[in-house]
Design a protein around this motif. Structure first.
Motif, PDB file in Angstrom:
ATOM      1  N   MET A   1       1.020  -1.207   0.198  1.00  0.00           N
ATOM      2  CA  MET A   1       0.155  -0.234  -0.060  1.00  0.00           C
ATOM      3  C   MET A   1       0.706   1.091   0.302  1.00  0.00           C
ATOM      4  O   MET A   1       0.355   2.158  -0.430  1.00  0.00           O
ATOM      5  CB  MET A   1      -1.050  -0.033   0.940  1.00  0.00           C
ATOM      6  CG  MET A   1      -2.016   0.952   1.430  1.00  0.00           C
ATOM      7  SD  MET A   1      -3.207   0.716  -0.202  1.00  0.00           S
ATOM      8  CE  MET A   1      -4.362   2.000   1.331  1.00  0.00           C
ATOM      9  N   ILE A   2       2.013   1.392   0.690  1.00  0.00           N
ATOM     10  CA  ILE A   2       2.550   2.465   1.118  1.00  0.00           C
ATOM     11  C   ILE A   2       3.504   2.674  -0.476  1.00  0.00           C
ATOM     12  O   ILE A   2       3.552   4.192  -0.608  1.00  0.00           O
ATOM     13  CB  ILE A   2       3.573   2.582   2.090  1.00  0.00           C
ATOM     14  CG1 ILE A   2       3.373   2.282   3.175  1.00  0.00           C
ATOM     15  CG2 ILE A   2       5.112   2.904   1.884  1.00  0.00           C
ATOM     16  CD1 ILE A   2       3.975   2.160   4.429  1.00  0.00           C
ATOM     17  N   GLU A   3       3.603   1.953  -1.214  1.00  0.00           N
ATOM     18  CA  GLU A   3       4.664   1.739  -2.009  1.00  0.00           C
ATOM     19  C   GLU A   3       3.263   2.194  -3.376  1.00  0.00           C
ATOM     20  O   GLU A   3       4.051   2.800  -4.316  1.00  0.00           O
ATOM     21  CB  GLU A   3       5.226   0.464  -2.928  1.00  0.00           C
ATOM     22  CG  GLU A   3       6.195   0.022  -2.297  1.00  0.00           C
ATOM     23  CD  GLU A   3       7.262   0.791  -2.112  1.00  0.00           C
ATOM     24  OE1 GLU A   3       8.015   1.385  -2.796  1.00  0.00           O
ATOM     25  OE2 GLU A   3       7.797   0.991  -1.121  1.00  0.00           O
ATOM     26  N   LYS A   4       2.520   2.116  -3.568  1.00  0.00           N
ATOM     27  CA  LYS A   4       1.471   2.124  -4.310  1.00  0.00           C
ATOM     28  C   LYS A   4       0.991   3.600  -4.099  1.00  0.00           C
ATOM     29  O   LYS A   4       1.676   4.581  -4.982  1.00  0.00           O
ATOM     30  CB  LYS A   4       0.219   1.582  -3.941  1.00  0.00           C
ATOM     31  CG  LYS A   4      -1.421   2.538  -5.205  1.00  0.00           C
ATOM     32  CD  LYS A   4      -2.277   1.826  -5.436  1.00  0.00           C
ATOM     33  CE  LYS A   4      -3.028   1.916  -6.299  1.00  0.00           C
ATOM     34  NZ  LYS A   4      -4.100   0.730  -5.835  1.00  0.00           N
ATOM     35  N   ILE A   5       0.909   4.736  -2.547  1.00  0.00           N
ATOM     36  CA  ILE A   5       1.178   5.482  -2.865  1.00  0.00           C
ATOM     37  C   ILE A   5       2.021   6.231  -3.394  1.00  0.00           C
ATOM     38  O   ILE A   5       2.088   7.766  -3.454  1.00  0.00           O
ATOM     39  CB  ILE A   5       0.866   5.969  -0.910  1.00  0.00           C
ATOM     40  CG1 ILE A   5      -0.326   5.472  -0.168  1.00  0.00           C
ATOM     41  CG2 ILE A   5       0.702   7.412  -0.132  1.00  0.00           C
ATOM     42  CD1 ILE A   5      -0.579   5.248   1.438  1.00  0.00           C
ATOM     43  N   SER A   7       3.636   5.623  -5.210  1.00  0.00           N
ATOM     44  CA  SER A   7       3.851   5.867  -6.884  1.00  0.00           C
ATOM     45  C   SER A   7       3.281   7.066  -7.168  1.00  0.00           C
ATOM     46  O   SER A   7       3.534   7.878  -8.255  1.00  0.00           O
ATOM     47  CB  SER A   7       3.980   4.608  -7.564  1.00  0.00           C
ATOM     48  OG  SER A   7       3.359   4.813  -8.310  1.00  0.00           O
ATOM     49  N   LEU A   8       1.578   6.971  -6.515  1.00  0.00           N
ATOM     50  CA  LEU A   8       0.653   7.722  -7.555  1.00  0.00           C
ATOM     51  C   LEU A   8       1.679   9.860  -6.735  1.00  0.00           C
ATOM     52  O   LEU A   8       1.572  10.334  -7.198  1.00  0.00           O
ATOM     53  CB  LEU A   8       0.137   7.780  -6.132  1.00  0.00           C
ATOM     54  CG  LEU A   8      -0.893   6.373  -6.578  1.00  0.00           C
ATOM     55  CD1 LEU A   8      -2.544   6.435  -6.088  1.00  0.00           C
ATOM     56  CD2 LEU A   8      -1.570   6.351  -8.035  1.00  0.00           C
TER      57      LEU A   8
END
Length: 105
Positions: A1-5, A7-8
């Motif tokens: 989840m942190i990596e997705k945040i 990335s965004l």
């Protein structure tokens, strides 16, 4: 989840990144790890913490390193400005102190 945040967040233009960081910081003023670590140091050890700030980048793309010295160790944090770097170093120090206190209990 942190990596997705992350990335965004990286897809946002710089101005929007800064605005988002300001919004998050202002809505979260009650939690300030820099103040919290300073208070912990004073109450637990009766000593002040010391920050040393270095710029590892250049004026076009700053990369600030905050070196934090506490009675329980030395910690570093890196960010695009001093505030972010100090917060990261303080979070590292707080985590280390929490682990140290947990191990000793």
């Amino acid at each position: 989840m942190i990596e997705k945040i992350k990335s965004l967040f990286s897809m946002l233009p710089r101005a929007e990144q800064l605005e988002l960081l300001r919004d998050l910081t202002s809505s979260n003023e009650l939690y300030n790890p820099v103040v919290e670590v300073a208070q912990l140091s004073q109450t637990q050890y009766a000593q002040n913490v010391v920050f040393k700030i270095s710029n590892l980048g250049d004026s076009g793309k700053p990369r600030i390193l905050a070196s934090l010295t506490t009675p329980w160790g030395d910690f570093e944090g890196e960010g695009i400005n001093q505030k972010i770097a100090k917060v990261k170093a303080s979070e590292n120090a707080k985590m280390a102190l929490t682990e140290q206190l947990t191990e000793n209990s």
